[in-house]
Design a protein around this motif. Structure first.
Motif, PDB file in Angstrom:
ATOM      1  N   GLN A 110      49.738  47.147  33.742  1.00  0.00           N
ATOM      2  CA  GLN A 110      48.998  45.980  34.228  1.00  0.00           C
ATOM      3  C   GLN A 110      47.614  46.018  33.592  1.00  0.00           C
ATOM      4  O   GLN A 110      47.494  46.244  32.400  1.00  0.00           O
ATOM      5  CB  GLN A 110      49.014  45.976  35.746  1.00  0.00           C
ATOM      6  N   CYS A 111      46.575  45.814  34.326  1.00  0.00           N
ATOM      7  CA  CYS A 111      45.271  45.791  33.658  1.00  0.00           C
ATOM      8  C   CYS A 111      44.755  47.205  33.448  1.00  0.00           C
ATOM      9  O   CYS A 111      45.269  48.177  33.992  1.00  0.00           O
ATOM     10  CB  CYS A 111      44.275  44.971  34.461  1.00  0.00           C
ATOM     11  N   CYS A 114      43.622  49.345  36.851  1.00  0.00           N
ATOM     12  CA  CYS A 114      44.496  50.070  37.777  1.00  0.00           C
ATOM     13  C   CYS A 114      45.457  51.019  37.072  1.00  0.00           C
ATOM     14  O   CYS A 114      45.851  52.035  37.647  1.00  0.00           O
ATOM     15  CB  CYS A 114      45.271  49.095  38.655  1.00  0.00           C
ATOM     16  N   PHE A 145      45.052  50.801  43.953  1.00  0.00           N
ATOM     17  CA  PHE A 145      45.200  49.390  44.326  1.00  0.00           C
ATOM     18  C   PHE A 145      45.338  48.473  43.121  1.00  0.00           C
ATOM     19  O   PHE A 145      44.615  48.609  42.142  1.00  0.00           O
ATOM     20  CB  PHE A 145      43.980  48.923  45.118  1.00  0.00           C
ATOM     21  N   CYS A 146      46.268  47.562  43.240  1.00  0.00           N
ATOM     22  CA  CYS A 146      46.303  46.402  42.357  1.00  0.00           C
ATOM     23  C   CYS A 146      46.394  45.200  43.269  1.00  0.00           C
ATOM     24  O   CYS A 146      47.299  45.137  44.102  1.00  0.00           O
ATOM     25  CB  CYS A 146      47.515  46.439  41.431  1.00  0.00           C
ATOM     26  N   ARG A 147      45.478  44.304  43.099  1.00  0.00           N
ATOM     27  CA  ARG A 147      45.497  43.107  43.955  1.00  0.00           C
ATOM     28  C   ARG A 147      46.111  41.915  43.233  1.00  0.00           C
ATOM     29  O   ARG A 147      46.045  40.799  43.727  1.00  0.00           O
ATOM     30  CB  ARG A 147      44.073  42.782  44.426  1.00  0.00           C
ATOM     31  N   CYS A 148      46.669  42.182  42.039  1.00  0.00           N
ATOM     32  CA  CYS A 148      47.141  41.054  41.240  1.00  0.00           C
ATOM     33  C   CYS A 148      48.634  40.800  41.379  1.00  0.00           C
ATOM     34  O   CYS A 148      49.084  39.666  41.345  1.00  0.00           O
ATOM     35  CB  CYS A 148      46.849  41.304  39.780  1.00  0.00           C
TER      36      CYS A 148
HETATM   37  S1  FES Z   1      46.604  44.395  37.317  1.00  0.00           S
HETATM   38 FE1  FES Z   1      45.092  45.945  37.567  1.00  0.00          FE
HETATM   39  S2  FES Z   1      44.168  45.514  39.417  1.00  0.00           S
HETATM   40 FE2  FES Z   1      45.772  44.138  39.296  1.00  0.00          FE
END
Ligand code: FES
Ligand code: FES
Length: 169
Positions: A110-111, A114, A145-148
């Motif tokens: 993901q980003c 995270c 945590f990932c809030r996405c």
């Molecule tokens: S994809 Fe990294 S915080 Fe949501």
């Protein structure tokens, strides 16, 4: 840990040794310097991210003597003489680690905030428990945590990494 001479008051610095990703670093830090700041600002290991700086998000996760910790909650002087693994130390000889490859293969990357912490928490889990259940995987990454998005692909990736490790790949 030694206090470096000729330093006084709030600027007083202490000489510490950190073993990071297998390399030894002798550095000077203030008593209140956080481990995350040493890693990012003094050692230029910016894969360790700063999110909340309160111990809530897990984006600053590193392994300290093999255990996942929030490096925003640890003073650098507390890590004196200890071994730290950051996300930069996970791949070996340009070869991705099994967990990293599984994240790619399962669309779990993901980003950049995270993912490094998730990878390190997953690695620590698979070291202490090579055959985790889905529940155990979810517990291991509960502090990351990932809030996405949901955690479905991340959990799949960690379980897949366990199977790959089992095959000795
Ligand atoms: S994809 Fe990294 S915080 Fe949501
Ligand atoms: S930055 Fe350390 S837990 Fe959020």
């Amino acid at each position: 840990m030694e206090c470096i001479e000729n330093n006084t008051g709030r600027d007083k610095r202490y000489a510490i040794q950190l073993i990071v990703n297998g390399d030894s670093y002798n550095i000077a830090v203030k008593a209140n310097t956080l481990l995350v700041n040493v890693l990012r600002d003094q050692l230029n290991l910016t894969g360790t991210k700063k999110g909340c700086e309160l111990g809530n998000c897990g984006s600053c996760t590193v392994l300290l003597d093999g255990e996942p910790v929030d490096s925003c909650l640890i003073l650098a002087i507390e890590a004196d003489g200890h071994e730290i693994i950051t996300v930069e130390g996970v791949a070996k000889n340009s070869q991705l680690d099994t967990v990293q490859q599984a994240f790619i293969d399962n669309a779990a990357v993901q980003c950049g905030f995270c993912t490094p912490g998730m990878i390190l928490s997953a690695k620590a889990l698979l070291t202490r428990n090579p055959h985790p259940t889905e529940t155990e995987v979810r517990e291991a990454i509960a502090g990351n945590f990932c809030r996405c998005t949901g955690y479905v692909n991340i959990v799949k990736a960690v379980l897949a990494a366990a199977v790959t490790k089992d095959r000795g790949a």
